[in-house]
Write a protein that holds these residues in place. Structure first.
Motif, PDB file in Angstrom:
ATOM      1  N   ASN C  97       0.834  -1.200   0.000  1.00  0.00           N
ATOM      2  CA  ASN C  97       0.000   0.000   0.000  1.00  0.00           C
ATOM      3  C   ASN C  97       0.876   1.261   0.000  1.00  0.00           C
ATOM      4  O   ASN C  97       0.676   2.176  -0.793  1.00  0.00           O
ATOM      5  CB  ASN C  97      -0.909  -0.032   1.243  1.00  0.00           C
ATOM      6  CG  ASN C  97      -1.934   1.080   1.251  1.00  0.00           C
ATOM      7  OD1 ASN C  97      -1.597   2.224   0.968  1.00  0.00           O
ATOM      8  ND2 ASN C  97      -3.169   0.761   1.586  1.00  0.00           N
ATOM      9  N   SER C 101       1.727   3.877  -3.224  1.00  0.00           N
ATOM     10  CA  SER C 101       1.489   5.316  -3.138  1.00  0.00           C
ATOM     11  C   SER C 101       2.713   6.094  -3.601  1.00  0.00           C
ATOM     12  O   SER C 101       2.602   7.153  -4.207  1.00  0.00           O
ATOM     13  CB  SER C 101       1.145   5.730  -1.709  1.00  0.00           C
ATOM     14  OG  SER C 101      -0.224   5.550  -1.465  1.00  0.00           O
ATOM     15  N   ASP C 114      -5.000  10.039  -4.944  1.00  0.00           N
ATOM     16  CA  ASP C 114      -4.439   8.817  -4.361  1.00  0.00           C
ATOM     17  C   ASP C 114      -5.496   8.110  -3.520  1.00  0.00           C
ATOM     18  O   ASP C 114      -5.765   6.922  -3.708  1.00  0.00           O
ATOM     19  CB  ASP C 114      -3.202   9.174  -3.514  1.00  0.00           C
ATOM     20  CG  ASP C 114      -2.602   7.948  -2.836  1.00  0.00           C
ATOM     21  OD1 ASP C 114      -3.342   7.231  -2.143  1.00  0.00           O
ATOM     22  OD2 ASP C 114      -1.386   7.714  -2.988  1.00  0.00           O
ATOM     23  N   LEU C 118      -6.272   5.178  -6.258  1.00  0.00           N
ATOM     24  CA  LEU C 118      -5.473   4.065  -5.768  1.00  0.00           C
ATOM     25  C   LEU C 118      -6.095   3.446  -4.512  1.00  0.00           C
ATOM     26  O   LEU C 118      -6.084   2.230  -4.330  1.00  0.00           O
ATOM     27  CB  LEU C 118      -4.054   4.573  -5.471  1.00  0.00           C
ATOM     28  CG  LEU C 118      -3.018   3.572  -4.997  1.00  0.00           C
ATOM     29  CD1 LEU C 118      -2.791   2.517  -6.054  1.00  0.00           C
ATOM     30  CD2 LEU C 118      -1.712   4.296  -4.682  1.00  0.00           C
ATOM     31  N   GLU C 122      -6.420  -0.404  -3.262  1.00  0.00           N
ATOM     32  CA  GLU C 122      -5.659  -0.919  -2.114  1.00  0.00           C
ATOM     33  C   GLU C 122      -6.572  -1.488  -1.035  1.00  0.00           C
ATOM     34  O   GLU C 122      -6.323  -2.581  -0.507  1.00  0.00           O
ATOM     35  CB  GLU C 122      -4.815   0.211  -1.508  1.00  0.00           C
ATOM     36  CG  GLU C 122      -3.694   0.675  -2.414  1.00  0.00           C
ATOM     37  CD  GLU C 122      -3.075   1.985  -1.953  1.00  0.00           C
ATOM     38  OE1 GLU C 122      -1.940   2.288  -2.370  1.00  0.00           O
ATOM     39  OE2 GLU C 122      -3.729   2.725  -1.169  1.00  0.00           O
ATOM     40  N   ILE C 139      -4.110   3.289   6.568  1.00  0.00           N
ATOM     41  CA  ILE C 139      -2.777   3.300   5.956  1.00  0.00           C
ATOM     42  C   ILE C 139      -2.877   3.925   4.557  1.00  0.00           C
ATOM     43  O   ILE C 139      -1.946   4.587   4.086  1.00  0.00           O
ATOM     44  CB  ILE C 139      -2.137   1.887   5.931  1.00  0.00           C
ATOM     45  CG1 ILE C 139      -0.650   1.960   5.526  1.00  0.00           C
ATOM     46  CG2 ILE C 139      -2.847   0.950   4.996  1.00  0.00           C
ATOM     47  CD1 ILE C 139       0.260   2.532   6.562  1.00  0.00           C
ATOM     48  N   THR C 140      -4.039   3.778   3.930  1.00  0.00           N
ATOM     49  CA  THR C 140      -4.242   4.402   2.622  1.00  0.00           C
ATOM     50  C   THR C 140      -4.212   5.930   2.723  1.00  0.00           C
ATOM     51  O   THR C 140      -3.542   6.605   1.946  1.00  0.00           O
ATOM     52  CB  THR C 140      -5.588   3.944   2.023  1.00  0.00           C
ATOM     53  OG1 THR C 140      -5.542   2.539   1.840  1.00  0.00           O
ATOM     54  CG2 THR C 140      -5.864   4.629   0.701  1.00  0.00           C
ATOM     55  N   SER C 143      -0.691   7.175   3.694  1.00  0.00           N
ATOM     56  CA  SER C 143       0.292   7.109   2.621  1.00  0.00           C
ATOM     57  C   SER C 143      -0.049   8.037   1.461  1.00  0.00           C
ATOM     58  O   SER C 143       0.816   8.366   0.649  1.00  0.00           O
ATOM     59  CB  SER C 143       0.449   5.667   2.120  1.00  0.00           C
ATOM     60  OG  SER C 143      -0.767   5.181   1.613  1.00  0.00           O
TER      61      SER C 143
HETATM   62 NA    NA Z   1      -1.419   3.970  -0.320  1.00  0.00          NA
END
Ligand code: NA
Ligand code: NA
Lengths: 310, 187, 427
Positions: C97, C101, C114, C118, C122, C139-140, C143
């Motif tokens: 993940n 990024s 993002d 993304l 993820e 965490i997405t 990041s």
């Molecule tokens: Na990410």
């Protein structure tokens, strides 16, 4: 005691920003503190259309920008910075204070309640215009086929099309990358912005062509202006006049210094003979007048202003 | 539950459900207007990339891309309200039970009416002062798109959202459930 | 005034009011109680200003590229490959993940893209592999902060203009800090995996790696094509987004997984997500106008800077200040208001403008992962179908590596300035 809000597009520490600061200082001084000017720089309050609407609503009292934006109230004002229509600055200045142009401003004021403060050419912008390119421009012929960045303006595009350039529209903030990637070869800019935008890093040929003359209009809400005392109004105009003198000083000093610095860093600075460009554009303007796209009396006013007045 | 699944019992409920279905359909239509704007942006930008090496890209393409972007956002305002695509935090309302759900339903409708009410109230001033054109967005007739046209979808959305909120209050009065979909954060 | 704004907004959000309406109500109420209650036409006017931002047109395309990858099966292929490579590490997909990024950052100029584009991929992949949704979403969002540091970056373009720095210099300055933020998050994940059970997978065989690579190769080519076209080619960020979409459509047709139905779903999801984001930005620009004309940030700045003349203490105050502003104001208007105000002070304290630009960028970016205005939180809760409050809690510990990196960058300015100085020469 009154406080006026003054909106500008420019950063505080830019040369124009300094002129506005000076104007605020001078206003406080000449109105004995009756009028305070608070400056809102950097488009904090919005882009042109938004700020002009705020000016109409008397939320903002002064907007310091080009008069061209007033064209939405009086379309003729789109032509006050006509490209390659004037022989020199004095010619343009005589045109701007002519009865014809004053009439346009009156019209705009009637529509919007917004009017310029004092002589509209007083505060210099630029102080002159140049083309910045990654190929040398030595004569009008070098413009033929040049990939030139332009903003999305019909007349500007037609103008440079007439002059032989290959016009490509691109946002101002993408010009640097555009040149370095070869999307465009050249951009027109006031000399004052070339170094701060770092255009010379990717396009080292700087050619003064005086495309058109520019001033910063101090567009004022009439109602706010009328509610000032006569003395305060006089002080305000005095501050405006002196800020004008200061702008001439600051702008030419900044331009000279910046040119010297850029030459030192490897740029080439030349002055173009623009007579062929003015000639080329004459037929364009005549065509525009025939099709009725030019405002009534425009060409006549330009001609009349050509010689110093009686 | 969506208006399409609800079974009205009284005549009043039947009328309100008819209106609700109409509004639901209208929300779907605005969703597609929003989609059309997105497709137009995609098409125009793709054309710009492809035509640029051939020197065929027209200067009006970018301004129109901007116009479609603005319309995409504003048409979407009603669509995401009517079709419940917005983000909502409901742990507190759930914790307060049925009362919490009803109270927050009313709060949402009232807050909505405050926002759209002010927007609609300002419509005459905006019409009065929005002058000029969007530079470069030329129409087939050769003139440029009036600046006012940029805001039209915002105001149309505001009017329809107002109707949606009033309708929901009426439904509440008639004992009908709030529209919900499983789109919302669930997990 | 700021208190009415923030208070109303938080209360409404907590009581189930949709976010666009909550931010709208907060804006309207603040206008009504300000000196500008007779100038309410400013609200629709500034909403138009807010969505009329050229740099934001990249947003729908980077969202759409993500949605298209989802409906065409490209996502699965990417993750299968990434998984085969590093999935066997502790908390492998969390590492993937972060790493993706960092790669994605080479395509996207905005954190929003993002989280939305993304992020959808993820979170889906992590959840399917047994991670808790809130951890995956957190965490997405954490990041996603990398995106606008590693070039290209819309925020750094705006800063370069405001602070009269070259775009190239700002981009070069952002590269190392962006990588550092990524590494700090990877270290965090590794440490946490030391005393917490995360799903693990067996190491992939050479054949599996080769198989997934064959399937994933076309998809992995996308960032290279897009990044390459920005670096060497002839496209803007928005156009790169469109290229990404066209490429995904081609892949979808190639894999025979793109149907009219799946395409129109991707289209509708993109339009709605874009619209939510843009309506939020529209209202926050109106709010920003009010804060600007009331000179709230300046007043706050004057007060902050009347406190000390010590450079290090000043930097600490600056950090706190920027982070607080970032929590309540969106990054673009925050910069428009703060940069001009703070520059004279920055110069006076002898702080490098490039350095300041990067720490301000990171400081404001952290705001996307903090309530109440954390746009990133709203987006991941939307795309990940996770409750907002759960993501908010899960992201809290992940702010630590971000803060640590920020503090490091603040007090060791060479990390920021050595690369641009090396390539472009000292200023
Ligand atoms: Na990410
Ligand atoms: Na980036």
């Amino acid at each position: 005691e009154t406080t006026w809000r003054m909106a500008t597009k420019m950063p505080v520490d830019s040369p124009e920003g300094q002129v506005f600061e000076k104007f605020a200082e001078l206003t406080a001084e000449h109105t004995n503190g009756e009028l305070t000017i608070e400056i809102y720089p950097n488009e904090q309050l919005g882009k042109e259309d938004a700020v002009l609407e705020q000016l109409q609503a008397n939320v903002v009292q002064i907007y310091a920008e080009g008069f061209g934006y007033m064209k939405k109230w009086e379309p003729a004002l789109a032509w006050v910075a006509a490209a390659f229509a004037f022989d020199d600055y004095d010619h343009w200045q005589r045109f701007m204070t002519s009865e014809t142009v004053t009439g346009w401003f009156d019209n705009a004021a009637e529509q919007s309640g917004v009017r310029p403060l004092g002589d509209p050419t007083r505060i210099l912008r630029g102080p002159f215009r140049v083309m910045v390119s990654n190929v040398p421009i030595e004569s009008a012929a070098d413009i033929e086929g040049l990939k030139l960045r332009m903003h999305e303006n019909k007349v500007a595009i037609e103008t440079w099309d007439t002059l032989g350039a290959e016009v490509i529209t691109l946002p101002w903030t993408e010009v640097y990358q555009g040149i370095s990637k070869g999307i465009v070869q050249a951009v027109n800019s006031p000399i004052a912005l070339v170094e701060s935008m770092r255009f010379n890093e990717v396009a080292p040929y700087i050619t003064r062509h005086d495309e058109y003359w520019q001033s910063i209009g101090f567009m004022v809400n009439e109602q706010a202006h009328a509610s000032l005392s006569e003395e305060t109004r006089a002080g305000l105009v005095k501050a405006y006049e002196e800020a004008g003198d200061y702008s001439q000083e600051v702008m030419s000093a900044v331009a000279e210094k910046s040119i010297a610095q850029m030459e030192e860093a490897g740029a080439t600075y030349t002055v173009l003979d623009t007579a062929p460009l003015v000639e080329k554009m004459q037929s364009y303007y005549e065509r525009k007048a025939e099709t009725g796209e030019l405002p009534e009396g425009f060409l006549e006013a330009v001609e009349e202003a050509r010689a110093p007045s009686q | 539950m969506t208006p399409l699944e609800y079974m009205p019992r009284t005549p009043l409920q039947r009328i309100l459900n008819r209106l609700d279905r109409l509004n639901w359909g209208l929300g779907g239509m605005f969703l597609w207007l929003s989609n059309a704007c997105l497709l137009a942006m995609l098409g125009l930008t793709a054309a710009t990339i492809l035509l640029r090496p051939l020197n065929l890209a027209a200067y009006w393409m970018w301004p129109w891309t901007m116009v479609f972007f603005i319309w995409l956002s504003f048409f979407g305002f009603f669509a995401l309200y009517a079709r419940l695509k917005d983000v909502r935090v409901d742990f507190l309302a759930n914790a307060l039970g049925a009362t919490g759900m009803v109270a927050t339903r009313i709060l949402t409708d009232v807050a909505t009416l405050v926002v759209t009410g002010v927007l609609i109230w300002q419509l005459p001033v905006v019409i009065e002062t929005s002058r000029g054109v969007f530079d470069g967005a030329i129409l087939p007739a050769g003139i440029e798109l009036p600046r006012l046209a940029l805001s039209v979808p915002l105001f149309v959305s505001a009017i329809l959202i107002t109707f949606t909120a009033v309708l929901d209050l009426a439904k509440l009065g008639a004992g009908m459930p709030e529209n919900v979909t499983n789109h919302h954060p669930e997990i | 005034m700021a208190w009415i704004l923030i208070g109303t907004f938080i209360v409404l959000i907590l009581f189930r009011v949709p976010i666009s309406i909550a931010i709208g109500t907060a804006t309207v109420l603040t206008f009504l109680t300000s000196d500008f209650s007779n100038a309410l036409q400013i609200i629709p006017q500034q909403m138009l200003e807010g969505v009329n931002k050229a740099s934001l047109t990249a947003v729908p395309f980077f969202i759409m590229a993500g949605n298209l990858m989802n409906v065409t099966g490209v996502t699965e292929r990417i993750f299968a490959f990434a998984n085969a490579l590093v999935g066997h590490l502790r908390a492998g997909l969390a590492q993937v993940n972060v790493l993706s990024s960092m790669i994605f950052a080479g395509i996207s100029g905005a954190a929003v893209a993002d989280c939305a584009g993304l992020g959808a991929i993820e979170i889906k992949a992590m959840r399917e592999n047994g991670y808790k949704s809130d951890f995956a979403a957190a965490i997405t969002v954490a990041s996603s902060v990398i995106g606008p540091l590693i070039p290209p970056s819309i925020g750094l373009v705006i800063y370069a203009f405001l602070a009269q720095q070259s775009i190239e210099r700002m981009f070069l300055a952002g590269l190392v800090p962006g990588i550092l933020v990524g590494l700090s998050l990877m270290v965090y994940v590794r440490l946490r995996a030391g005393f917490e059970d995360f799903p693990t997978q067996p190491r992939a065989t050479v054949k599996e790696v080769a198989d997934t690579a064959r399937h994933g190769f076309a998809a992995l080519l996308a960032p290279a094509i897009i990044l390459g076209s920005i670096m060497f080619g002839f496209v803007t960020a928005t156009e790169a987004g469109v290229l990404a979409c066209l490429y995904c459509i081609m892949l979808g047709l190639w894999y025979r997984e793109l149907t009219i139905k799946s395409f129109s779903k991707a289209l509708s999801d993109t339009a709605m997500m874009t619209s939510v984001i843009m309506i939020i930005i529209a209202f926050s620009i109106a709010m920003g106008w009010l804060l600007a004309i009331d000179q709230t940030p300046q007043k706050l700045a004057d007060w902050t800077f009347s406190l000390t003349e010590n450079r290090n203490i000043f930097l600490a105050l600056l950090l706190v200040f920027v982070i607080l502003i970032g929590c309540v104001v969106e990054g673009v208007p925050a910069k428009l208001i703060l940069v001009p105000t703070l520059l004279p002070l920055i110069d006076a304290y002898g702080i490098d403008r490039v350095h300041f630009g990067i720490i301000m960028q990171l400081g404001l970016l952290i705001g996307i992962a903090t309530p109440p205005m954390g746009i990133g939180l709203y987006i991941v809760s939307e795309v990940g179908r996770v409750r907002f409050e759960k993501v908010t809690l899960a992201v809290l510990p992940m702010l630590l590596p971000l803060f640590a990196t920020l503090i490091l960058l603040t007090y060791v300015p060479q990390i920021v300035t050595f690369l641009p100085d090396l390539v472009l020469g000292k200023q």
